[in-house]
Scaffold this active site. Structure first.
Site, mmCIF file in Angstrom:
data_model
loop_
_atom_site.group_PDB
_atom_site.id
_atom_site.type_symbol
_atom_site.label_atom_id
_atom_site.label_comp_id
_atom_site.label_asym_id
_atom_site.label_seq_id
_atom_site.Cartn_x
_atom_site.Cartn_y
_atom_site.Cartn_z
ATOM 1 N N LEU A 14 -12.794 15.303 -41.565
ATOM 2 C CA LEU A 14 -12.889 13.860 -41.758
ATOM 3 C C LEU A 14 -14.268 13.642 -42.009
ATOM 4 O O LEU A 14 -14.644 12.915 -43.138
ATOM 5 C CB LEU A 14 -12.219 13.296 -40.591
ATOM 6 C CG LEU A 14 -12.244 11.706 -40.632
ATOM 7 C CD1 LEU A 14 -11.622 11.015 -41.872
ATOM 8 C CD2 LEU A 14 -11.843 10.971 -39.288
ATOM 9 N N ASP A 104 -2.939 10.873 -32.027
ATOM 10 C CA ASP A 104 -1.443 10.608 -31.431
ATOM 11 C C ASP A 104 -0.935 11.157 -29.950
ATOM 12 O O ASP A 104 -0.201 10.872 -29.391
ATOM 13 C CB ASP A 104 -0.418 10.899 -32.723
ATOM 14 C CG ASP A 104 -0.515 12.333 -33.118
ATOM 15 O OD1 ASP A 104 -1.525 12.731 -33.559
ATOM 16 O OD2 ASP A 104 0.220 13.329 -32.905
ATOM 17 N N TYR A 127 -6.127 18.381 -24.544
ATOM 18 C CA TYR A 127 -6.732 17.586 -25.810
ATOM 19 C C TYR A 127 -6.396 16.155 -25.628
ATOM 20 O O TYR A 127 -7.341 15.488 -25.783
ATOM 21 C CB TYR A 127 -6.098 18.327 -27.024
ATOM 22 C CG TYR A 127 -6.414 17.626 -27.987
ATOM 23 C CD1 TYR A 127 -7.740 17.397 -28.721
ATOM 24 C CD2 TYR A 127 -5.235 17.086 -28.939
ATOM 25 C CE1 TYR A 127 -8.082 16.693 -29.841
ATOM 26 C CE2 TYR A 127 -5.928 16.299 -30.050
ATOM 27 C CZ TYR A 127 -7.012 16.006 -30.378
ATOM 28 O OH TYR A 127 -7.196 15.505 -31.558
#
Length: 289
Positions: A14, A104, A127
């Site tokens: 990203l 998410d 995580y």
């Protein structure tokens, strides 16, 4: 309008697209990866962010090895929680807006409805827990923050699901892909465009930002093959077969439902991000060039 922007994790999937987009739009960018700024070092963060004096910091750096995090718990928290604290403190000191990229995985993934921004978080993996800890650091230490949760990210730079399927689809006779986990694939360029729009405002808060609409990993793979045959002229030998999560057990639990409601995008008057299949087509066209 922010003109000086610092990007952490600038060599990542990203981060690279964010930096390229900012540079194309004429921003003065300080692109920091591990070599330029160790986010786990508070003094270094304070010095580099302090000297550059950005109006906004886009914090893309993260420990994203989901399965490895299950055993290397300290590393996940050092980068995702402590590192985020350091970036938040240094950003706050210079009065910079802070964008924190989250996931998410902060939800349990067991719900039947799309998750919205103010639903209770309940991460099940290390995580997810460490990224949630990062969110808390940002909410506690920054007065001008955007927490942006995204999902199923892929782009031109780095390894990702789309590239893996394009490769395996041409090599294997058969591919089994999970068909009971649902989410929204997100193209890095679409996410980067949204982040840029966000930092031009003072509409602070928590956002869910993925390409719109949803699919399972199996449906996503079907689309990857269909679009790549048409756009790239690829021929796939692999026969696709749906399978269950139980057939592919991994160290870290995966959310069954990763679909996120874009409530904040709508209520803050932003245009929603285009459907995932359109993003996929754009990505494949970019690969073609």
């Amino acid at each position: 309008m922010a003109k000086k922007i610092l990007v952490t994790g600038a060599a990542g999937q990203l981060g690279r697209d964010v930096v390229l987009l900012l540079e194309r739009r004429g921003y003065e960018v300080l692109a920091c990866d591990r070599q330029e700024m160790d986010i786990t070092d508070l003094d270094q963060c304070s010095k580099i962010i302090g000297e550059f004096g950005p109006e906004a910091v886009i914090h893309c750096a993260a420990h994203t090895a989901v399965d490895a995090a299950e055993t290397d718990i300290d590393a996940a928290y050092l980068i995702n929680a402590v590192g985020t604290r350091n970036v938040a403190l240094a950003s706050e000191k210079v009065g910079a807006k802070l964008v924190y990229i989250s996931t998410d995985y902060v939800f349990d993934g067991q719900g039947s409805q799309p998750y919205h921004e103010y639903d209770n978080t309940d991460p099940k993996s290390i995580y997810g827990k460490s990224k949630r800890a990062g969110e808390i650091m940002v909410q506690t230490l920054s007065s001008k923050y955007f927490i942006v949760r995204t999902s199923w990210v892929y782009g031109k730079y780095g390894s990702n699901f789309v590239k893996t399927m394009l490769k395996l689809g041409q090599e294997k006779p058969m591919l089994q892909v999970v068909d009971d986990q649902k989410g929204s694939p997100t193209y890095t360029v679409d996410l980067a465009n949204f982040l840029l729009e966000l930092i031009g405002t003072e509409k602070y808060g928590v956002y869910h930002a993925s390409n719109s609409e949803a699919c399972t990993w199996y449906e996503f793979t079907q689309a990857i093959f269909a679009e790549a045959e048409e756009i790239l002229g690829l021929k796939f030998t692999a026969k696709l077969e749906p399978c269950t999560t139980e057939q592919f057990l991994r160290p870290a639990p995966r959310p069954r439902n990763s679909v996120m409601e874009h409530l904040s995008i709508r209520t803050n008057g932003f245009q929603d991000i285009r459907p995932w299949r359109e993003g996929l087509r754009s990505f494949l066209l970019e690969l073609k060039v």
